[in-house]
Design a protein around this motif. Sequence first.
Motif, mmCIF file in Angstrom:
data_model
loop_
_atom_site.group_PDB
_atom_site.id
_atom_site.type_symbol
_atom_site.label_atom_id
_atom_site.label_comp_id
_atom_site.label_asym_id
_atom_site.label_seq_id
_atom_site.Cartn_x
_atom_site.Cartn_y
_atom_site.Cartn_z
ATOM 1 N N ALA A 3 0.840 -1.194 0.000
ATOM 2 C CA ALA A 3 0.000 0.000 0.000
ATOM 3 C C ALA A 3 0.877 1.247 0.000
ATOM 4 C CB ALA A 3 -0.914 0.001 1.212
ATOM 5 N N THR A 4 0.482 2.220 -0.775
ATOM 6 C CA THR A 4 1.227 3.472 -0.821
ATOM 7 C C THR A 4 0.633 4.448 0.185
ATOM 8 O OG1 THR A 4 -0.197 4.331 -2.547
ATOM 9 C CG2 THR A 4 1.782 3.146 -3.255
ATOM 10 N N THR A 5 1.315 5.531 0.447
ATOM 11 C CA THR A 5 0.869 6.503 1.437
ATOM 12 C C THR A 5 -0.505 7.087 1.111
ATOM 13 O OG1 THR A 5 3.163 7.002 1.925
ATOM 14 C CG2 THR A 5 1.534 8.598 2.645
ATOM 15 N N PRO A 6 -0.800 7.508 -0.148
ATOM 16 C CA PRO A 6 -2.144 8.033 -0.423
ATOM 17 C C PRO A 6 -3.243 6.995 -0.182
ATOM 18 C CG PRO A 6 -0.663 8.700 -2.158
ATOM 19 C CD PRO A 6 0.085 7.715 -1.293
ATOM 20 N N SER A 7 -3.002 5.716 -0.504
ATOM 21 C CA SER A 7 -4.040 4.715 -0.287
ATOM 22 C C SER A 7 -4.260 4.462 1.197
ATOM 23 C CB SER A 7 -3.710 3.416 -1.026
ATOM 24 O OG SER A 7 -2.562 2.818 -0.486
ATOM 25 N N LYS A 8 -3.216 4.580 2.012
ATOM 26 C CA LYS A 8 -3.395 4.442 3.457
ATOM 27 C C LYS A 8 -4.235 5.590 3.991
ATOM 28 C CE LYS A 8 0.776 1.861 4.606
ATOM 29 N NZ LYS A 8 2.042 1.883 5.365
ATOM 30 N N LEU A 10 -6.489 7.289 2.314
ATOM 31 C CA LEU A 10 -7.859 7.061 1.878
ATOM 32 C C LEU A 10 -8.530 5.986 2.724
ATOM 33 C CD1 LEU A 10 -7.478 7.209 -2.004
ATOM 34 C CD2 LEU A 10 -8.643 8.846 -0.529
ATOM 35 N N LEU A 11 -7.789 4.950 3.075
ATOM 36 C CA LEU A 11 -8.335 3.885 3.904
ATOM 37 C C LEU A 11 -8.722 4.424 5.279
ATOM 38 C CD1 LEU A 11 -8.953 0.878 4.369
ATOM 39 C CD2 LEU A 11 -6.595 0.625 5.125
ATOM 40 N N LEU A 54 -16.616 1.722 -8.150
ATOM 41 C CA LEU A 54 -15.185 1.620 -7.846
ATOM 42 C C LEU A 54 -14.610 0.277 -8.271
ATOM 43 C CD1 LEU A 54 -15.041 3.348 -4.355
ATOM 44 C CD2 LEU A 54 -14.073 4.186 -6.501
ATOM 45 N N ALA A 58 -11.623 -0.113 -10.948
ATOM 46 C CA ALA A 58 -10.384 -0.815 -10.596
ATOM 47 C C ALA A 58 -10.110 -1.965 -11.560
ATOM 48 C CB ALA A 58 -10.469 -1.346 -9.166
ATOM 49 N N SER A 62 -8.171 1.249 -15.209
ATOM 50 C CA SER A 62 -6.770 1.630 -15.070
ATOM 51 C C SER A 62 -5.837 0.876 -16.009
ATOM 52 C CB SER A 62 -6.337 1.414 -13.614
ATOM 53 O OG SER A 62 -6.463 0.050 -13.271
#
Length: 134
Positions: A3-8, A10-11, A54, A58, A62
């Motif tokens: 997981a990347t920082t933006p997805s964390k 958002l979570l 979503l 997904a 993409s």
Amino acid sequence: MAATTPSKALLRGGICVAGTGVGALLAVAVSDLGKADQIASVTGAVLALAGLGLSLWAQFGSRGQAAPVVASGTRSVAAGGSIGVAVTGDGVRAPAAPPAMPSAGPTAAGPVTASGDRSVAAGGDIGSVSTGDA
């Protein structure tokens, strides 16, 4: 995939919104159970449609967005995946047997850029690199 920082972020945001919604629904349920039932039905339908959208994005939205791979320096090498052997020097020979590469290593999600002289960049693993002269 990690997981990347933006997805964390958002979570965590989604968890906060869901927690707030559950708290609000419980507060309404204490005062008027019929009203809470109606709100839960409408909210559930809206969230189901959002989840479907979503999921479809997904799965299908993409694709075809390959990361740009740029090698702009003199004798520079850039690859979107793994590199077995890269040799950029004069008089340097590649090894007779390149090192074994992992079969399913992760690749870069973003751009891969090698911009300096004899620089090497890879979106995956690099087995062996020689950038100097022999």
